[in-house]
Design an enzyme around this catalytic site. Structure first.
Site, PDB file in Angstrom:
ATOM      1  N   SER A   1      26.726  35.244 -31.239  1.00 55.72           N
ATOM      2  CA  SER A   1      26.036  34.332 -32.155  1.00 55.72           C
ATOM      3  C   SER A   1      26.602  34.537 -33.551  1.00 55.72           C
ATOM      4  O   SER A   1      27.816  34.487 -33.729  1.00 55.72           O
ATOM      5  CB  SER A   1      24.519  34.576 -32.101  1.00 55.72           C
TER       6      SER A   1
ATOM      7  N   HIS B   1      26.374  30.700 -29.683  1.00 53.87           N
ATOM      8  CA  HIS B   1      25.381  29.826 -30.292  1.00 53.87           C
ATOM      9  C   HIS B   1      26.047  28.911 -31.308  1.00 53.87           C
ATOM     10  O   HIS B   1      26.414  29.333 -32.405  1.00 53.87           O
ATOM     11  CB  HIS B   1      24.289  30.654 -30.981  1.00 53.87           C
TER      12      HIS B   1
ATOM     13  N   ASP C   1      18.972  37.778 -27.626  1.00 47.41           N
ATOM     14  CA  ASP C   1      19.483  36.962 -26.530  1.00 47.41           C
ATOM     15  C   ASP C   1      20.587  37.712 -25.788  1.00 47.41           C
ATOM     16  O   ASP C   1      21.526  38.221 -26.408  1.00 47.41           O
ATOM     17  CB  ASP C   1      20.024  35.642 -27.067  1.00 47.41           C
TER      18      ASP C   1
END
Length: 366
Positions: A187, A214, A311
């Site tokens: 991310s 992401h 995540d």
């Protein structure tokens, strides 16, 4: 990039974060400056209209953040980015550009080159309100660990060249002959880390690679093109029923998670799913890793790179429990150590991205 947003009570900023604004629009500089100065946690250290002025400023001043407009006359932000990073290696560069919504190529390039994140700048009439809040939230996410700055930091030497083909020492539990697939989650700060990792891979490496990064869906075609260049191999944005093939990279699209399924001929393919993920991210790393653990078991190699939140932590645990291996980016090189830190106790090792890439380079598909 998606991830946990810190509340005001959770933010611990030892000093007011110093921000340099680099934007050719006087109106934009003024509005962005007012937004920053409205928070006691940040202050405008400088506001300049050109990349050259930014470099001159950084010769004598230290900052925590640089808000960089890519689209400027003369030397544009993308061209100047390497020099800006070298002049302020401790600062976090955030791309703030009107082009980030509909022209993602330059933004993806900037993220691969070392910018840590991006904020879309609306039209001048919409600079206040929602944009100001998004900007302050972004600074809070990236600045929770700010340390006091006393003086400008000398420019870093050029990045060291990637080592030769000899693989580094293998961490405990890492078997280079075991793995059939690599699955990478990332991310905030992950694109730059990913670029270092991919450059360490030989062009003839045959392990397929899955990546969940992401990013909004509109950025994915540009991201795929960038990954293909960095990795020296074909890279596709996933579509439903796409085959997992040796020597290729598959990216999760911005609007769906990717899952692996085993086919009757023992090969694997991708399914796109849009179920809610516990992390709240779309796409989420967890469904990808959970399916890789289920399909490949001890043949799964998972990698967790820089990113906000947790995540991928649950998926990484499933990979480990299935006999696979988890590697994660170390804290020193992570822009945000949320996602790598969440696999502490699960990962076999915490390493810089280049070293992770050289470990993967030593793997050979069964």
């Amino acid at each position: 990039m998606p991830g946990a947003t810190l509340t005001a009570s959770e933010r611990v900023v030892p000093h007011a974060g110093r921000v340099l604004i680099v934007d050719d629009s006087a109106v934009a500089r003024a509005v962005i400056g007012r937004a920053i100065d409205s928070s006691p946690e940040y202050k405008v250290a400088g506001s300049v209209s050109t990349a050259q002025a930014a470099l001159s400023f950084l010769q004598t001043e230290a900052v925590d953040f640089i808000l960089l407009d890519i689209e400027m006359p003369g030397v544009d932000g993308l061209t100047a980015l390497p020099d800006i990073i070298a002049a302020a290696p401790r600062a976090k560069v955030i791309v703030v550009s009107s082009g980030t919504d509909d022209r993602g190529s330059s933004t993806v390039q900037a993220l691969a080159m070392g910018a840590v994140d991006r904020v879309s700048k609306p039209t001048l009439g919409g600079l206040a309100g929602g944009f100001s809040r998004r900007l302050l939230d972004k600074l809070a996410e990236l600045g929770a660990d700010l340390a006091p700055l006393s003086s400008p930091v000398a420019a870093s030497p050029l990045p060291r060249p990637i080592a030769g083909p000899t693989a580094p020492d293998y961490p405990a539990g890492f078997d280079p002959a075991a793995y059939e697939i690599v699955a990478i989650g990332a991310s905030t700060g992950g694109i730059h880390a990913l670029s270092s990792l991919l450059r360490a891979l030989p062009v003839d490496m045959q392990l397929p690679i899955l990546i969940t990064q992401h990013l909004p869906g509109s950025f994915m075609p540009y991201f795929a093109a960038q990954v293909a260049v960095l990795a020296g191999r074909p890279c596709d944005v996933a579509v439903d029923c796409m085959r997992v093939r040796p020597g290729r990279v598959i990216l999760a699209p911005g609007d769906a998670h990717i899952r692996c399924v085993r086919l009757s001929d023992r090969s694997a393919s991708i399914r796109l799913v849009r179920d809610f993920a516990a992390s709240g991210c779309m796409p989420s790393v967890d469904p990808m890793l959970a399916s890789v653990a289920r399909v490949f078991g001890p043949g799964a190699l998972a990698v967790m790179l820089s990113g906000m939140g947790r995540d991928g932590a649950e998926g990484a645990r499933l990979v480990r429990d299935a006999g696979g291996c988890v590697l994660a980016q170390d804290r020193a090189t992570s822009v945000v150590w949320g996602m790598p830190g969440a696999v502490d106790g699960i990962a076999a090792a915490f390493l810089d991205p280049e070293t992770i890439g050289r470990l993967i380079a030593g793997c050979r598909k069964k």
